[in-house]
Write a protein that holds these residues in place. Structure first.
Motif, PDB file in Angstrom:
ATOM      1  N   GLN A  27       0.848  -1.192   0.000  1.00 36.87           N
ATOM      2  CA  GLN A  27       0.000   0.000   0.000  1.00 36.87           C
ATOM      3  C   GLN A  27       0.885   1.244   0.000  1.00 36.87           C
ATOM      4  N   THR A  28       1.982   1.164   0.742  1.00 34.99           N
ATOM      5  CA  THR A  28       3.032   2.178   0.701  1.00 34.99           C
ATOM      6  C   THR A  28       4.352   1.461   0.463  1.00 34.99           C
ATOM      7  N   VAL A  29       5.304   2.152  -0.175  1.00 33.61           N
ATOM      8  CA  VAL A  29       6.575   1.508  -0.522  1.00 33.61           C
ATOM      9  C   VAL A  29       7.740   2.448  -0.205  1.00 33.61           C
ATOM     10  N   GLU A  30       8.914   1.833  -0.026  1.00 37.44           N
ATOM     11  CA  GLU A  30      10.166   2.562   0.137  1.00 37.44           C
ATOM     12  C   GLU A  30      11.157   2.035  -0.894  1.00 37.44           C
ATOM     13  N   HIS A  31      11.889   2.951  -1.521  1.00 42.29           N
ATOM     14  CA  HIS A  31      12.930   2.545  -2.461  1.00 42.29           C
ATOM     15  C   HIS A  31      14.053   1.885  -1.667  1.00 42.29           C
ATOM     16  N   ALA A  32      14.428   0.674  -2.044  1.00 35.04           N
ATOM     17  CA  ALA A  32      15.502  -0.032  -1.355  1.00 35.04           C
ATOM     18  C   ALA A  32      16.821   0.725  -1.501  1.00 35.04           C
ATOM     19  N   LYS A  33      17.699   0.562  -0.515  1.00 38.46           N
ATOM     20  CA  LYS A  33      18.980   1.247  -0.516  1.00 38.46           C
ATOM     21  C   LYS A  33      20.085   0.339  -1.060  1.00 38.46           C
ATOM     22  N   PHE A  34      21.296   0.869  -1.043  1.00 32.77           N
ATOM     23  CA  PHE A  34      22.467   0.243  -1.661  1.00 32.77           C
ATOM     24  C   PHE A  34      22.635  -1.221  -1.260  1.00 32.77           C
ATOM     25  N   ASN A  35      22.748  -1.511   0.047  1.00 31.40           N
ATOM     26  CA  ASN A  35      23.005  -2.877   0.492  1.00 31.40           C
ATOM     27  C   ASN A  35      21.908  -3.830   0.054  1.00 31.40           C
ATOM     28  N   GLU A  36      20.670  -3.375   0.129  1.00 31.29           N
ATOM     29  CA  GLU A  36      19.548  -4.227  -0.247  1.00 31.29           C
ATOM     30  C   GLU A  36      19.561  -4.548  -1.737  1.00 31.29           C
ATOM     31  N   VAL A  37      19.709  -3.524  -2.558  1.00 28.53           N
ATOM     32  CA  VAL A  37      19.655  -3.705  -4.012  1.00 28.53           C
ATOM     33  C   VAL A  37      20.815  -4.568  -4.494  1.00 28.53           C
ATOM     34  N   LEU A  38      22.030  -4.300  -4.018  1.00 28.03           N
ATOM     35  CA  LEU A  38      23.164  -5.087  -4.487  1.00 28.03           C
ATOM     36  C   LEU A  38      23.072  -6.535  -4.023  1.00 28.03           C
ATOM     37  N   SER A  39      22.551  -6.753  -2.821  1.00 27.20           N
ATOM     38  CA  SER A  39      22.390  -8.122  -2.329  1.00 27.20           C
ATOM     39  C   SER A  39      21.370  -8.885  -3.166  1.00 27.20           C
ATOM     40  N   ILE A  40      20.212  -8.290  -3.376  1.00 28.09           N
ATOM     41  CA  ILE A  40      19.140  -8.953  -4.120  1.00 28.09           C
ATOM     42  C   ILE A  40      19.549  -9.195  -5.566  1.00 28.09           C
ATOM     43  N   CYS A  41      20.120  -8.188  -6.217  1.00 28.34           N
ATOM     44  CA  CYS A  41      20.488  -8.332  -7.625  1.00 28.34           C
ATOM     45  C   CYS A  41      21.614  -9.332  -7.815  1.00 28.34           C
ATOM     46  N   ASP A  42      22.559  -9.377  -6.894  1.00 28.30           N
ATOM     47  CA  ASP A  42      23.661 -10.318  -7.043  1.00 28.30           C
ATOM     48  C   ASP A  42      23.149 -11.752  -6.997  1.00 28.30           C
ATOM     49  N   VAL A  43      22.266 -12.032  -6.048  1.00 28.63           N
ATOM     50  CA  VAL A  43      21.719 -13.382  -5.938  1.00 28.63           C
ATOM     51  C   VAL A  43      20.900 -13.746  -7.176  1.00 28.63           C
ATOM     52  N   LEU A  44      20.035 -12.856  -7.598  1.00 26.04           N
ATOM     53  CA  LEU A  44      19.152 -13.170  -8.719  1.00 26.04           C
ATOM     54  C   LEU A  44      19.883 -13.220 -10.056  1.00 26.04           C
ATOM     55  N   CYS A  45      20.833 -12.314 -10.250  1.00 25.90           N
ATOM     56  CA  CYS A  45      21.470 -12.178 -11.560  1.00 25.90           C
ATOM     57  C   CYS A  45      22.718 -13.032 -11.727  1.00 25.90           C
TER      58      CYS A  45
ATOM     59  N   TYR B 297      31.787 -12.789  -2.877  1.00 20.72           N
ATOM     60  CA  TYR B 297      32.405 -12.578  -1.561  1.00 20.72           C
ATOM     61  C   TYR B 297      32.055 -11.206  -1.003  1.00 20.72           C
ATOM     62  N   GLU B 298      32.211 -10.155  -1.820  1.00 19.90           N
ATOM     63  CA  GLU B 298      31.959  -8.805  -1.310  1.00 19.90           C
ATOM     64  C   GLU B 298      30.487  -8.598  -0.957  1.00 19.90           C
ATOM     65  N   THR B 299      29.602  -9.336  -1.613  1.00 23.22           N
ATOM     66  CA  THR B 299      28.179  -9.178  -1.333  1.00 23.22           C
ATOM     67  C   THR B 299      27.815  -9.715   0.045  1.00 23.22           C
ATOM     68  N   THR B 300      28.606 -10.638   0.582  1.00 23.55           N
ATOM     69  CA  THR B 300      28.329 -11.116   1.944  1.00 23.55           C
ATOM     70  C   THR B 300      28.368  -9.955   2.930  1.00 23.55           C
ATOM     71  N   TYR B 301      29.190  -8.947   2.663  1.00 29.23           N
ATOM     72  CA  TYR B 301      29.277  -7.786   3.559  1.00 29.23           C
ATOM     73  C   TYR B 301      28.066  -6.875   3.417  1.00 29.23           C
ATOM     74  N   TYR B 302      27.526  -6.798   2.210  1.00 31.16           N
ATOM     75  CA  TYR B 302      26.300  -6.025   2.038  1.00 31.16           C
ATOM     76  C   TYR B 302      25.145  -6.693   2.789  1.00 31.16           C
ATOM     77  N   VAL B 303      25.067  -8.011   2.700  1.00 30.24           N
ATOM     78  CA  VAL B 303      24.012  -8.746   3.395  1.00 30.24           C
ATOM     79  C   VAL B 303      24.145  -8.578   4.904  1.00 30.24           C
ATOM     80  N   VAL B 304      25.352  -8.777   5.418  1.00 30.32           N
ATOM     81  CA  VAL B 304      25.557  -8.661   6.865  1.00 30.32           C
ATOM     82  C   VAL B 304      25.340  -7.231   7.324  1.00 30.32           C
ATOM     83  N   GLY B 305      25.776  -6.259   6.534  1.00 31.34           N
ATOM     84  CA  GLY B 305      25.557  -4.865   6.903  1.00 31.34           C
ATOM     85  C   GLY B 305      24.079  -4.554   7.054  1.00 31.34           C
ATOM     86  N   HIS B 306      23.277  -5.061   6.108  1.00 33.27           N
ATOM     87  CA  HIS B 306      21.834  -4.792   6.213  1.00 33.27           C
ATOM     88  C   HIS B 306      21.213  -5.598   7.352  1.00 33.27           C
TER      89      HIS B 306
END
Length: 213
Positions: free
Chosen positions: A63-81, A185-194
């Motif tokens: 119903q309401t949304v927030e644009h995801a930030k750096f750590n979220e987007v890079l984590s999600i895109c890395d896994v999917l792509c 490897y570097e994406t593990t830090y984005y995941v843990v940071g979030h």
């Protein structure tokens, strides 16, 4: 003016459009419509616009949304792509610098964990409650220990020990040994940071000295 983090986030969302979305949907059994793909990440529901690549999260059914930030987007895109074709779990856990496929033997991860441990020292009850709110499964090793799932298909183990007269606070984050078949490897830090950011939010802890993206 957009920050470098926002610029990287936005370019990553655009890069997402270059990949086979149907393949992602089948690989990770993702809910989807013609307009959006959906994925859960660290206790929140996200949607990806299939025409723009924009990633948003919501806690009220979009119903309401927030644009995801750096750590979220890079984590999600890395896994999917970029996850490997045959990505699968081993069932065994290790620290990030001992993951299969890594050539690193020393501890960037250790430095991060020392910093994060200080955040939760003296807040063991709040940390445990936050892990529970994220659907964590309680474990036996540590003052606070939980099996968590940043993604439904990718678990991590959190173990925390509070400080005492002899030892400082200690935090250990362990991944499935095959985690690098799901993300870089570097994406593990984005995941843990979030993850740390979400745990702080849920535990009611504020620490402006820690940047978590």
């Amino acid at each position: 003016m957009a920050s470098n983090y926002d610029i990287t986030r936005d370019s990553t969302e655009l890069r997402f459009l270059n990949y086979d979305q149907e393949k992602m949907i089948q690989k990770f059994d993702l809910e989807h419509t013609e307009e959006f793909m959906f994925i859960d990440f660290i206790g929140r529901h996200y949607r990806i616009n299939r025409k723009s690549g924009r990633i948003e999260w919501s806690e009220d059914g979009f119903q309401t949304v927030e644009h995801a930030k750096f750590n979220e987007v890079l984590s999600i895109c890395d896994v999917l792509c970029d996850s490997k074709e045959d990505c699968h779990l081993s069932g065994s856990f290790c620290t990030v610098n001992n993951l299969k496929g890594t050539v690193r033997s020393a501890g960037l991860g250790d430095d991060f964990n020392v910093r994060y441990a200080k955040i939760f020292d003296g807040h063991e009850a709040e940390l445990a409650d936050a892990c529970e709110k994220l659907g964590g499964e309680k474990q036996k090793i540590g003052d606070v220990a939980y099996l968590l799932h940043p993604f439904r298909f990718l678990p991590i183990m959190l173990q925390f020990w509070g400080s005492d007269d002899e030892f400082p606070a200690s935090l250990k984050i362990m991944w499935d040994e095959n985690a690098l078949s799901f993300l870089r490897y570097e994406t593990t830090y984005y995941v843990v940071g979030h993850l740390i950011k979400r745990l702080m939010e849920l535990a009611g802890i504020q620490d402006d000295s820690v940047f978590l993206g």
